[in-house]
Design an enzyme around this catalytic site. Structure first.
Site, PDB file in Angstrom:
ATOM      1  CG  ASP A 233      24.557  35.053 -43.405  1.00 45.99           C
ATOM      2  OD1 ASP A 233      23.838  34.428 -42.430  1.00 45.99           O
ATOM      3  OD2 ASP A 233      24.879  34.612 -44.436  1.00 45.99           O
TER       4      ASP A 233
ATOM      5  CG  LEU B 204      32.427  43.217 -44.844  1.00 54.21           C
ATOM      6  CD1 LEU B 204      32.771  44.686 -44.514  1.00 54.21           C
ATOM      7  CD2 LEU B 204      33.178  42.300 -43.571  1.00 54.21           C
ATOM      8  N   GLY B 205      28.742  40.423 -45.962  1.00 53.57           N
ATOM      9  CA  GLY B 205      27.191  40.032 -45.836  1.00 53.57           C
ATOM     10  C   GLY B 205      26.199  40.945 -46.419  1.00 53.57           C
TER      11      GLY B 205
END
Ligand code: MEV
Length: 305
Positions: free
Chosen positions: A137, A91-92
């Site tokens: 991102d 999820l970065g």
């Protein structure tokens, strides 16, 4: 002693992965798992970085070095991170910690950085460490919301939209994003015409999806997501597990579903009406997926104290 706490959100790719690396558009969203970074000056010989939840403290170290060099800061700093990320899920967390550390340091030394400056500096760090990546991102962590995005931040357009009704399923496999980007690049070099055509089609779907998002036309957005997943399968980046999770989501009433990110593992997303949500979640779990509870459209980087 002055101390500053800043947070930045994680990200999900809604549509356009891989094509975005080659100049085609993408749609991304910030999600409400956040990385918290606390910065303060300390009396010590050297900088101290305490980042147990961060996959690679290299990101924080590189930010500190770059920031201190660029703005000629000689004081010694301590950086501590805290997060509600599950690191394996993709999820970065690296982009969020990079962005949050820049903003925390800037606030600590009373240096105003615009969001664009934070984006540019953070993208520099990503490229230095990973060598590849579109920077989507970093854009999500910096600006937040739902974004129409072009490589390197050539376009970062925040879309006025409600949060998207997404279900997120983790495949249980950690993806190696830089390796997958290189795999697709090699494929493109070997079969320019065929792969170029796939990127073009992905870009076309993204532009239609942007309008669908702005009109909150979820049945259309769902169909476009399904088509995007088909093109990612043709690129060879999906897996049996991701395909299965996508398939059962659609069978159980999702408007649409696709892998999200580089492929090879990590997550899939499904666009689901609220009264079908639990049916779709259960179906994904039954084929071995893990449901990740996050909301889209989260705020970008922000000061917490
Ligand atoms: C990875 O999450 C998405 C890719 O498009 C890479 C990138 O945009 O940096 C494959």
């Amino acid at each position: 002693m002055k101390q500053v706490t800043v947070s930045a959100p994680g990200k999900l790719m809604i549509m356009g992965e891989h094509g975005v690396v080659f100049g085609y558009p993408s749609l991304v969203t910030a999600v409400d798992t956040r990385m918290f970074v606390r910065a303060e000056f300390i009396d010590s010989g050297k900088d101290v970085i305490v980042a147990p939840q961060v996959k690679e403290s290299r990101f924080v170290e590189t930010v500190v070095d770059l920031f201190k060099e660029k703005f000629k800061i000689e004081q010694v700093v301590k950086i501590e991170t805290r997060s509600d990320f599950l690191q394996t899920v993709g999820l970065g967390s690296s982009s969020a910690v990079t962005v949050a550390t820049f903003r925390a340091l800037a606030d600590l030394v009373y240096r105003r950085l615009t969001l664009r400056e934070i984006f540019d500096l953070s993208y520099q760090v990503t490229l230095k460490i990973q060598g590849v990546g579109s920077g989507f991102d970093i854009a999500a962590a910096t600006f937040g919301g739902v974004i129409y995005y072009l490589y390197g931040g050539k376009k970062i357009e925040k879309l006025l939209t409600k949060r998207l009704p997404l279900v997120i399923g983790y495949s249980g496999v950690k993806a190696d994003t830089p390796a997958l980007i290189c795999k697709v690049k090699r494929k493109y070099e070997r079969k320019k015409e065929e792969i170029g055509k796939i990127f073009e089609e992905i870009g076309y779907l993204v532009d239609k999806a942007k309008r669908a998002i702005l009109n909150a036309d979820y049945p259309l957005l769902g169909r476009l997501m399904n088509q995007n997943h088909g093109l990612l399968c043709r690129l060879g980046v999906s897996t049996k597990k991701l395909d299965k999770m996508v398939e059962v989501a659609i069978e159980n009433g999702a408007w649409g579903a696709k892998l999200s990110g580089a492929g090879g593992g990590d997550c899939m997303i499904a666009l689901v009406d609220k009264n079908k949500r639990s049916l779709v979640e259960t179906a994904i779990e039954r084929v071995g997926g893990v449901i990740i509870k996050v909301d889209s459209g989260a705020d970008g980087v922000r000061r917490e104290n």
